[in-house]
Structure formats: structure tokens, C-alpha cells
Design a protein around this motif. Structure first.
Motif, short mmCIF file in Angstrom:
data_model
loop_
_atom_site.label_atom_id
_atom_site.label_comp_id
_atom_site.label_asym_id
_atom_site.label_seq_id
_atom_site.Cartn_x
_atom_site.Cartn_y
_atom_site.Cartn_z
N ARG A 1 52.50 34.33 37.00
CA ARG A 1 51.04 33.88 37.57
C ARG A 1 51.48 34.71 38.35
O ARG A 1 50.40 35.80 38.93
N THR B 1 49.02 37.79 39.91
CA THR B 1 48.71 38.13 40.91
C THR B 1 48.72 39.67 41.62
O THR B 1 47.84 40.08 42.71
N GLU C 1 46.79 42.76 43.67
CA GLU C 1 46.58 42.97 44.62
C GLU C 1 46.99 44.54 44.57
O GLU C 1 46.61 45.32 45.80
#
Length: 402
Positions: free
Chosen positions: A350, A354, A358
Motif C-alpha cells: 500500500r 501511495t 504521489e
């Protein structure tokens, strides 16, 4: 098959030397005995000039190539082929890499593990691949690990292409802008300068500066280009020194836009590598040590290596990575949660997703900011040149009207 040099004794006790093709030393010794020779020594044949040049220039495989090779090898293994047969089939299909693949196959046939065979070609195969394959062999999940590695290399290649695509347009625009401005200074301005000088009109400051810059570019432009090329060469040579690269990378991290991009890119690589390694069963400290080598920013690489050392001494990975403040707090929190719940590899996955989001957002922001800024800069330079030419013309018209 590889070339092997041998020394052997014939039936009469005379020493014989030569070369023969074979998969491994054991195979070569068998071939020599079939010819009635008693082998004394078997070693890889010294390569010829062309082969030496080719081997000396061999570099690490690109992420795209590694993804293709690992996925195809996993497919062959899932099809029931033994590892040496799968490597042989892969070498036959990918002729460009057949030499190194047959070398790996020969070492496997000698009794080495697949990871040990890969580690003998460290210039070609990254440490991440070797460590993950070794873990997959230990837990009996080699095919699954190879497929996961293929996904990892595909994601890494996608990140690299995204960064290159984002920076390509600003770089091309910058080059064309410099070319246009240089063309105007060297060829356009000199065409109108004699008109202003012969008119006797007092030239505005902006026009005088433009003429001076144009004269300098025509007289000493070649010297300026040579100096710029020499400066770039010296800079490139200086950056080969670790201390110089470390200072540059630290400065890059402090840069408002590119520093954030470098931090996000390296954090995404770290999280991806950690997720792949821990999912394969590699210990956390070993995963950190290997994943740190995938980072291109030296301060962040050193921070990850220090964290690996602290984890090997018993410190939690989240606390070790958080000590330098170089990695995103969200990733640190996810790692801490994974360590507390025992689901570290899942939360690392995860964290990797992420960081990829970003990074994509950061690239889009950087691109959207750079393009208008560059266009405004180019437009500003062209506007200054046009005003420098038009202002004397307006002054001449005013005098003629009087």
C-alpha cells in the motif's frame, strides 16, 4: 554452449591442450574421456578480442528487459520445465542475452543454486533480483517470486518513463528557445544595427545592450560554447567523485520542485523494492540493505543503509527510517502499522501504491508549472529583442515627423 580450455593426457602419456564446447566442466570432462583423453584441467576459454570488448562493455540489464526475462522464465517453470531446460529455452528465444543466460545455466548444472548462479553475473543482474530469487528458492515459491519480480520491474520502468516524459518537453522547449534567441542575436540584430548607427539617433539603453550582446555573440560566441562544453565536462568528471555527488544530491533535495520530485521518486523505489523482497520472505533488515542500493539519491541511500544497520541491531524499521526525516511520514506510519500487526509486506504494498500516486501528482504539477514558465521566459526574451529594435525606429519616425 560455452568454450572451455583443457589440458589432458592421451593414451601415450603425452600432454594435449585445446578448446572444446560444453555446458559445464563435468560435461567437458566426459567428452574428453569419450575421446580417450584423461583430463587434467578444465577452465573457461579466454575470449577473443571481439568477445572481450563485448563482455567488458556489458552493463546491467534494463528494467524492461528484466521484466520480460523473469516473466518468460516464470511461464516456462509453471509449464513444468526444469530450471536448466527453462534457461536453455529462454537463451534460444532471446539470442541477444544467450551468452549470459547460458553462463547461468552452466553454473546451475554444476550444482549451484539459481541465486548463486545469478550472483556470479552481478554486473548484469541486480542484487534485488538475486536476493529475491534466493528467498523464493528457500520457500519453494520461485515461479511466484519471478512473476512478482516482473511486476516490480515493469512498475519501475513505468516510473522512469513517466519522469522522462515529464521532463522531455521542458528540455526540448529550452533547447529550441536558446536556438531561436541565438539566431536572432547572431543574424537578425546585425542586419538592422547599421541602420541605427547611420541614422545618428541616440539609441536607447536597451538597444545598446542588445547590440553589445550581439557583437559579443558574433565575436566570441564560439569561445563561450567551448567554455560551456569544458565546464560541463569538468562538472561531469567532478561528479564521478562520491563527495561531489553527495553535495549535489543534498542540494537537489533542498530545491523546491526538483527536490520534492527526487524524494518522491526514491521513496517510491524504496517502497516497491521492500514490498517485493518482504513478500518473497526476505528479512526486513536484508530487504532494507538491498532496497537501499536501488536508490539514486545518495543521502537517501545512505539513510536507508543506516536504517538497515539499525534494524539488524533490533530497532524497528519505521523508527530507523524516520530518524533522518527524508522519507514521507505516511510511509513511515504504514510501516509502523505493518510491524505492529505482522502484515508488513501488505502495508508496504500500500505504501508503494501511495508513493506512486504521489509521484504521478508531483510530476503533473511540475509539468504544469514548467511549461508556462518556460513559455513566458522565451516570450520575454523575444519581446526584449523586438522592443530593442522597434524603439529606435519609433524615435527615427518621430524625428522625421518633426
Amino acid at each position: 554452449m560455452a568454450q572451455w580450455s583443457f589440458a589432458a593426457l592421451d593414451d601415450g602419456g603425452r600432454r594435449r591442450r585445446g578448446t572444446v564446447e560444453g555446458d559445464n566442466p563435468r560435461h567437458v570432462r566426459g567428452l574428453l574421456r569419450e575421446q580417450g583423453l584423461r583430463p587434467l584441467n578444465v577452465r573457461p576459454a579466454a575470449p577473443g578480442i571481439a568477445s572481450r570488448f563485448r563482455l567488458g562493455k556489458r552493463r546491467a540489464l534494463r528494467s524492461e528487459t528484466l521484466a520480460q526475462l523473469t516473466r518468460q522464465l516464470a511461464t516456462l517453470l509453471r509449464g513444468g520445465l526444469p530450471l536448466d531446460a527453462a534457461l536453455n529455452a529462454l537463451a534460444a528465444q532471446r539470442a541477444r542475452y544467450s551468452e549470459v543466460l547460458m553462463g547461468v545455466r552452466a553454473r546451475v548444472q554444476e550444482g549451484y543454486s539459481f541465486a548463486e548462479a545469478l550472483s556470479a553475473s552481478r554486473r548484469t543482474f541486480p542484487e534485488l533480483l538475486v536476493a529475491t530469487v534466493g528467498a523464493g528458492e528457500r520457500i519453494g515459491r520461485l515461479e511466484e517470486v519471478l512473476e512478482r519480480l516482473a511486476e516490480h520491474f515493469e512498475k519501475r520502468q513505468a516510473l522512469r518513463q513517466q519522469v522522462r516524459a515529464a521532463l522531455a518537453y521542458p528540455m526540448v522547449l529550452t533547447v529550441f528557445s536558446l536556438a531561436i534567441v541565438s539566431l536572432m542575436l547572431v543574424y537578425v540584430v546585425p542586419q538592422v544595427t547599421p541602420v541605427f548607427v547611420d541614422s545618428g539617433v541616440e539609441l536607447p539603453l536597451l538597444t545598446r545592450v542588445l547590440i553589445a550582446v550581439s557583437d559579443f555573440a558574433r565575436a566570441w560566441g564560439w569561445l563561450a560554447l567551448l567554455a560551456a562544453a569544458a565546464g560541463c565536462g569538468l562538472l561531469a568528471r567532478a561528479l564521478r567523485l562520491p563527495a561531489a555527488r553527495l553535495k549535489l544530491h543534498r542540494l537537489l533535495l533542498r530545491t523546491p520542485l526538483f527536490g520534492a520530485l527526487s524524494r518522491e521518486l526514491n521513496s517510491a523505489r524504496l517502497m516497491q523494492s521492500l514490498s517485493t523482497l518482504t513478500d518473497a520472505g526476505v528479512s526486513v533488515w536484508e530487504s532494507l540493505r538491498v532496497a537501499a542500493r536501488m536508490l539514486t539519491n545518495l543521502p537517501m541511500r545512505q539513510a536507508a543503509m543506516d536504517a538497515a544497520r539499525e534494524v539488524s541491531e533490533g530497532k524497528p524499521a519505521a523508527a530507523a527510517l524516520d530518524r533522518n526525516g527524508l522519507f514521507p511520514p505516511l510511509c513511515i506510519q504504514l510501516i509502523a502499522s505493518g510491524e505492529a500487526s505482522g502484515e508488513l509486506h501488505q502495508l508496504l504494498g500500500r505504501a508503494a501504491e501511495t508513493q506512486e500516486r504521489e509521484l504521478s501528482a508531483r510530476i503533473n504539477t511540475l509539468t504544469s508549472l514548467l511549461q508556462p514558465v518556460l513559455i513566458m521566459l522565451v516570450g520575454g526574451f523575444v519581446l526584449l529583442i523586438v522592443l530593442s529594435i522597434l524603439m529606435p525606429i519609433f524615435e527615427m519616425n518621430r524625428l522625421i515627423g518633426q
